[in-house]
Motif scaffolding. Structure first.
Motif, PDB file in Angstrom:
ATOM      1  N   HIS A 210     -62.398 -13.532 -99.683  1.00  0.00           N
ATOM      2  CA  HIS A 210     -61.902 -13.100 -98.372  1.00  0.00           C
ATOM      3  C   HIS A 210     -62.584 -13.855 -97.231  1.00  0.00           C
ATOM      4  O   HIS A 210     -62.047 -13.917 -96.123  1.00  0.00           O
ATOM      5  CB  HIS A 210     -62.079 -11.592 -98.221  1.00  0.00           C
ATOM      6  CG  HIS A 210     -61.043 -10.822 -98.974  1.00  0.00           C
ATOM      7  ND1 HIS A 210     -60.766  -9.500 -98.760  1.00  0.00           N
ATOM      8  CD2 HIS A 210     -60.183 -11.213 -99.952  1.00  0.00           C
ATOM      9  CE1 HIS A 210     -59.793  -9.109 -99.556  1.00  0.00           C
ATOM     10  NE2 HIS A 210     -59.437 -10.136-100.308  1.00  0.00           N
ATOM     11  N   TYR A 217     -56.116 -16.583 -92.114  1.00  0.00           N
ATOM     12  CA  TYR A 217     -55.173 -15.772 -91.339  1.00  0.00           C
ATOM     13  C   TYR A 217     -55.519 -15.795 -89.851  1.00  0.00           C
ATOM     14  O   TYR A 217     -54.625 -15.769 -89.000  1.00  0.00           O
ATOM     15  CB  TYR A 217     -55.163 -14.319 -91.850  1.00  0.00           C
ATOM     16  CG  TYR A 217     -54.230 -14.102 -93.022  1.00  0.00           C
ATOM     17  CD1 TYR A 217     -52.900 -14.528 -92.977  1.00  0.00           C
ATOM     18  CD2 TYR A 217     -54.658 -13.450 -94.175  1.00  0.00           C
ATOM     19  CE1 TYR A 217     -52.038 -14.323 -94.050  1.00  0.00           C
ATOM     20  CE2 TYR A 217     -53.802 -13.238 -95.242  1.00  0.00           C
ATOM     21  CZ  TYR A 217     -52.495 -13.680 -95.179  1.00  0.00           C
ATOM     22  OH  TYR A 217     -51.641 -13.468 -96.232  1.00  0.00           O
ATOM     23  N   THR A 235     -54.716 -20.031-102.049  1.00  0.00           N
ATOM     24  CA  THR A 235     -54.035 -19.353-103.169  1.00  0.00           C
ATOM     25  C   THR A 235     -54.708 -19.713-104.500  1.00  0.00           C
ATOM     26  O   THR A 235     -54.888 -18.841-105.364  1.00  0.00           O
ATOM     27  CB  THR A 235     -52.532 -19.713-103.207  1.00  0.00           C
ATOM     28  OG1 THR A 235     -51.996 -19.615-101.884  1.00  0.00           O
ATOM     29  CG2 THR A 235     -51.756 -18.795-104.119  1.00  0.00           C
ATOM     30  N   PHE A 242     -59.051 -14.424-110.253  1.00  0.00           N
ATOM     31  CA  PHE A 242     -58.440 -13.561-111.273  1.00  0.00           C
ATOM     32  C   PHE A 242     -58.658 -14.128-112.674  1.00  0.00           C
ATOM     33  O   PHE A 242     -58.880 -13.378-113.624  1.00  0.00           O
ATOM     34  CB  PHE A 242     -56.945 -13.341-110.991  1.00  0.00           C
ATOM     35  CG  PHE A 242     -56.699 -12.783-109.612  1.00  0.00           C
ATOM     36  CD1 PHE A 242     -57.452 -11.716-109.150  1.00  0.00           C
ATOM     37  CD2 PHE A 242     -55.756 -13.337-108.768  1.00  0.00           C
ATOM     38  CE1 PHE A 242     -57.272 -11.202-107.869  1.00  0.00           C
ATOM     39  CE2 PHE A 242     -55.558 -12.832-107.479  1.00  0.00           C
ATOM     40  CZ  PHE A 242     -56.318 -11.770-107.032  1.00  0.00           C
TER      41      PHE A 242
HETATM   42  C1  LIG Z   1     -52.242 -18.469 -98.438  1.00  0.00           C
HETATM   43  C2  LIG Z   1     -52.236 -16.952 -98.539  1.00  0.00           C
HETATM   44  C3  LIG Z   1     -53.630 -16.415 -98.249  1.00  0.00           C
HETATM   45  C4  LIG Z   1     -51.304 -16.346 -97.469  1.00  0.00           C
HETATM   46  O1  LIG Z   1     -49.993 -16.585 -97.730  1.00  0.00           O
HETATM   47  P1  LIG Z   1     -48.884 -16.150 -96.654  1.00  0.00           P
HETATM   48  O2  LIG Z   1     -47.559 -16.556 -97.149  1.00  0.00           O
HETATM   49  O3  LIG Z   1     -49.114 -14.715 -96.318  1.00  0.00           O
HETATM   50  O4  LIG Z   1     -49.363 -17.072 -95.451  1.00  0.00           O
HETATM   51  P2  LIG Z   1     -48.681 -17.397 -94.085  1.00  0.00           P
HETATM   52  O5  LIG Z   1     -49.483 -18.489 -93.526  1.00  0.00           O
HETATM   53  O6  LIG Z   1     -47.246 -17.638 -94.201  1.00  0.00           O
HETATM   54  O7  LIG Z   1     -48.872 -16.059 -93.244  1.00  0.00           O
HETATM   55  C5  LIG Z   1     -47.907 -15.012 -93.252  1.00  0.00           C
HETATM   56  C6  LIG Z   1     -47.692 -14.421 -91.872  1.00  0.00           C
HETATM   57  O8  LIG Z   1     -48.511 -13.208 -91.719  1.00  0.00           O
HETATM   58  C7  LIG Z   1     -49.389 -13.365 -90.647  1.00  0.00           C
HETATM   59  N1  LIG Z   1     -50.674 -12.684 -90.822  1.00  0.00           N
HETATM   60  C8  LIG Z   1     -51.682 -12.780 -89.954  1.00  0.00           C
HETATM   61  N2  LIG Z   1     -52.705 -12.052 -90.343  1.00  0.00           N
HETATM   62  C9  LIG Z   1     -52.368 -11.489 -91.507  1.00  0.00           C
HETATM   63  C10 LIG Z   1     -53.064 -10.643 -92.414  1.00  0.00           C
HETATM   64  N3  LIG Z   1     -54.307 -10.251 -92.183  1.00  0.00           N
HETATM   65  N4  LIG Z   1     -52.442 -10.252 -93.540  1.00  0.00           N
HETATM   66  C11 LIG Z   1     -51.190 -10.648 -93.790  1.00  0.00           C
HETATM   67  N5  LIG Z   1     -50.481 -11.469 -92.968  1.00  0.00           N
HETATM   68  C12 LIG Z   1     -51.067 -11.879 -91.829  1.00  0.00           C
HETATM   69  C13 LIG Z   1     -49.531 -14.853 -90.590  1.00  0.00           C
HETATM   70  O9  LIG Z   1     -50.020 -15.213 -89.326  1.00  0.00           O
HETATM   71  C14 LIG Z   1     -48.099 -15.318 -90.796  1.00  0.00           C
HETATM   72  O10 LIG Z   1     -47.325 -15.020 -89.655  1.00  0.00           O
HETATM   73  P3  LIG Z   1     -46.333 -16.092 -88.995  1.00  0.00           P
HETATM   74  O11 LIG Z   1     -45.167 -16.136 -89.943  1.00  0.00           O
HETATM   75  O12 LIG Z   1     -46.038 -15.514 -87.653  1.00  0.00           O
HETATM   76  O13 LIG Z   1     -47.082 -17.365 -88.943  1.00  0.00           O
HETATM   77  C15 LIG Z   1     -51.744 -16.557 -99.924  1.00  0.00           C
HETATM   78  O14 LIG Z   1     -52.580 -17.109-100.924  1.00  0.00           O
HETATM   79  C16 LIG Z   1     -51.632 -15.082-100.137  1.00  0.00           C
HETATM   80  O15 LIG Z   1     -52.574 -14.316-100.254  1.00  0.00           O
HETATM   81  N6  LIG Z   1     -50.374 -14.615-100.206  1.00  0.00           N
HETATM   82  C17 LIG Z   1     -50.061 -13.243-100.524  1.00  0.00           C
HETATM   83  C18 LIG Z   1     -49.688 -12.515 -99.299  1.00  0.00           C
HETATM   84  C19 LIG Z   1     -50.760 -11.549 -98.813  1.00  0.00           C
HETATM   85  O16 LIG Z   1     -50.415 -10.540 -98.240  1.00  0.00           O
HETATM   86  N7  LIG Z   1     -52.070 -11.835 -99.033  1.00  0.00           N
HETATM   87  C20 LIG Z   1     -53.161 -10.989 -98.537  1.00  0.00           C
HETATM   88  C21 LIG Z   1     -53.583  -9.881 -99.507  1.00  0.00           C
HETATM   89  S1  LIG Z   1     -53.934 -10.446-101.115  1.00  0.00           S
HETATM   90  C22 LIG Z   1     -55.644 -10.548-101.286  1.00  0.00           C
HETATM   91  O17 LIG Z   1     -56.360 -10.103-100.458  1.00  0.00           O
HETATM   92  C23 LIG Z   1     -56.072 -11.219-102.542  1.00  0.00           C
HETATM   93  C24 LIG Z   1     -57.506 -11.127-102.811  1.00  0.00           C
HETATM   94  O18 LIG Z   1     -58.087 -10.032-102.815  1.00  0.00           O
HETATM   95  O19 LIG Z   1     -58.099 -12.170-103.088  1.00  0.00           O
END
Ligand SMILES: CC(C)(COP(=O)(O)OP(=O)(O)OC[C@H]1O[C@@H](n2cnc3c(N)ncnc32)[C@H](O)[C@@H]1OP(=O)(O)O)[C@@H](O)C(=O)NCCC(=O)NCCSC(=O)CC(=O)O
Length: 308
Positions: A210, A217, A235, A242
């Motif tokens: 994180h 983010y 990712t 995992f």
């Molecule tokens: C690269 C990643 C970190 C994120 O992928 P994303 O597809 O979500 O990335 P993205 O750049 O398109 O961002 C998605 C949109 O959400 C906004 N956004 C901003 N802050 C955010 C936050 N805290 N949580 C979720 N989304 C957020 C971004 O600005 C963007 O908005 P805009 O479209 O306006 O730009 C990926 O690996 C991932 O984790 N994807 C799963 C989605 C997810 O929810 N992950 C978090 C929990 S999982 C986790 O926490 C795993 C762990 O424990 O290791």
């Protein structure tokens, strides 16, 4: 093998059930219908004015508030889907500054927490080796690390706020996101009180991951374009975590099969770590495939490739 009072308590609160799974389920169901919240104890633990963090009290707090945590989780799921529905015919909220502040706060928390834990992790690996560190480190962590561990468990509830931003801003709410938030929080609520080394390592590794994800983010919420390789790297880091958990569990299953199991991790914690990590791995591998590979990857990552 050290299995503390709380783990033992989870197993012995029912006189009828034969299996561990049945006992755990019965306890869980009974606690969900009770209301209990000891705010003074929570505040006293968070403020931690003692030189030594009373981690047994911390574990007792989590154990005794399991019902409340399940209620919070149920409320979370109901509220996010209700908001999503309510937002169908409305304009999305911008929440630009609030989102930036939120991601900044979680970034600082994860980076500082990882920084604080790092020396203890290195020391534990040096003393017990990698397997021993995740399996049979019989000594307790130093006080500061125990405090951060407690905060890490509580932070899994705070992470629910991420989803409120998503639904209020009308961003896609994928299953992976809310399933991960729900399952991780409940997992730590059940396993943290057992004081198993494996759970400790899991929490520290997740905090470390994180420390990359929330800054990612945060940067994205500042409207800064990042190369697709950065998203991919985050990712891959999540997937690697995992894989490590699955590998660790497999080693433990092997030692169990060969009657060499000396781990301080109870079976229900080992099984849930394995099951959860496997489910996360499948979901994140699917996310990786769909976002970066399938038909050249998602447009948002493709266009970023061009920009950079
Ligand atoms: C690269 C990643 C970190 C994120 O992928 P994303 O597809 O979500 O990335 P993205 O750049 O398109 O961002 C998605 C949109 O959400 C906004 N956004 C901003 N802050 C955010 C936050 N805290 N949580 C979720 N989304 C957020 C971004 O600005 C963007 O908005 P805009 O479209 O306006 O730009 C990926 O690996 C991932 O984790 N994807 C799963 C989605 C997810 O929810 N992950 C978090 C929990 S999982 C986790 O926490 C795993 C762990 O424990 O290791």
């Amino acid at each position: 093998m050290y299995l503390n009072y709380f783990a033992t308590d989870i197993f012995h609160r029912s006189a009828v059930c034969e299996s561990d799974a049945c006992r755990v389920s019965k306890t869980m169901i009974a606690d969900v219908f009770k209301w209990k919240f000891d705010a003074n104890e929570l505040w006293s633990l968070l403020a931690n004015r003692d030189e030594i963090f009373p981690h047994i009290r911390g574990r007792k707090f989590i154990h005794e508030h399991f019902g409340l945590f399940v209620q919070m989780t149920i409320a979370y799921v109901i509220v996010i889907f209700s908001i999503k529905r309510c937002m169908r015919d409305r304009e999305p909220f911008k929440l630009t500054n609030a989102l930036r502040f939120w991601n900044f706060f979680l970034s600082v928390f994860s980076i500082y927490g990882s920084w604080a834990m790092f020396p203890f992790m290195v020391e534990q690996i040096r003393r017990f080796g990698l397997y021993g560190c995740g399996c049979e480190a019989l000594s307790t962590l130093p006080s500061q690390a125990e405090y951060w561990l407690f905060l890490t468990v509580l932070s899994k509830a705070l992470e629910f706020v991420d989803t409120f931003f998503l639904v209020l801003r009308k961003k896609p709410l994928i299953f992976l996101h809310w399933y991960h938030h729900v399952a991780t929080f409940l997992f730590f609520c059940v396993t943290y009180p057992t004081q198993s080394s494996q759970i400790r390592v899991g929490a520290i590794v997740n905090l470390f991951v994180h420390a990359f994800m929330y800054p990612y983010y945060f940067i994205r919420s500042m409207n800064i374009k990042l190369p697709a390789k950065i998203s991919m790297a985050v990712t891959v880091l999540q997937l690697t975590q995992f894989v490590c958990f699955i590998y660790g569990c497999t080693l433990m299953y092997y030692s169990l099969a060969t009657n060499q199991y000396t781990c301080d991790t109870p079976m229900f914690a080992l099984n849930s770590t394995f099951g959860l990590s496997l489910s996360y791995f499948v979901l994140f591998a699917n996310f990786f495939h769909k976002s970066y590979l399938q038909r050249g990857g998602k447009a948002k990552y493709r266009s970023e490739k061009k920009v950079n």
